[in-house]
Design an enzyme around this catalytic site. Structure first.
Site, PDB file in Angstrom:
ATOM      1  N   CYS A  36       0.858  -1.182   0.000  1.00  0.00           N
ATOM      2  CA  CYS A  36       0.000   0.000   0.000  1.00  0.00           C
ATOM      3  C   CYS A  36       0.899   1.238   0.000  1.00  0.00           C
ATOM      4  CB  CYS A  36      -0.905   0.016   1.226  1.00  0.00           C
ATOM      5  SG  CYS A  36      -1.863   1.548   1.367  1.00  0.00           S
ATOM      6  N   ASP A  43      -0.477  -5.591   0.953  1.00  0.00           N
ATOM      7  CA  ASP A  43      -1.840  -5.873   0.511  1.00  0.00           C
ATOM      8  C   ASP A  43      -1.859  -7.285  -0.067  1.00  0.00           C
ATOM      9  OD1 ASP A  43      -3.050  -3.409   1.095  1.00  0.00           O
ATOM     10  OD2 ASP A  43      -2.377  -2.544  -0.794  1.00  0.00           O
TER      11      ASP A  43
END
Length: 120
Positions: A36, A43
């Site tokens: 991210c 993520d």
């Protein structure tokens, strides 16, 4: 910052010559991983790519290397799905293609992003 990851250098996607017309290929990668760009946290998610090939099909080993490289890229979900669609369409010029990303919940909120390409 919202364009983060769109121009990151990634491994080349290879193709092979298609032999048949009018069918669908679906590729599922349950191990999507990126960073991210806002938080720096990892993520995770599942990507599904469905397409009707024309003259070329995506070679799966190169696809795996391409997808694995995302684990070092800071990119938003929406950018990742659209970048993957852009790169795959450029590599194999399909009749149509849809890329769907289903990303693991963070803070109780799951996200699903879908992008589609159709020839004119």
């Amino acid at each position: 910052k919202s364009r983060t990851g769109l121009d990151a250098k990634l491994p080349r996607l290879e193709t092979w010559e298609n032999q048949f017309p009018g069918y669908t290929i679906t590729i599922v990668d349950p191990e999507y991983n990126a960073i991210c760009p806002k938080t720096g946290l990892p993520d995770f998610g599942k990507l599904t790519i469905s397409y009707e090939p024309d003259r070329k099909c995506i070679e799966l080993k190169s696809f795996k290397m391409y997808m694995t490289a995302y684990r070092h890229v800071g990119i938003f979900y929406e950018n990742a799905v659209n970048r993957i669609l852009r790169d795959l369409v450029k590599a194999c010029d399909p009749v149509w293609m849809t890329v769907t990303g289903e990303f693991n919940a963070r803070g109780g909120i799951g996200t699903k992003v879908e992008a589609t390409h159709r020839r004119a």
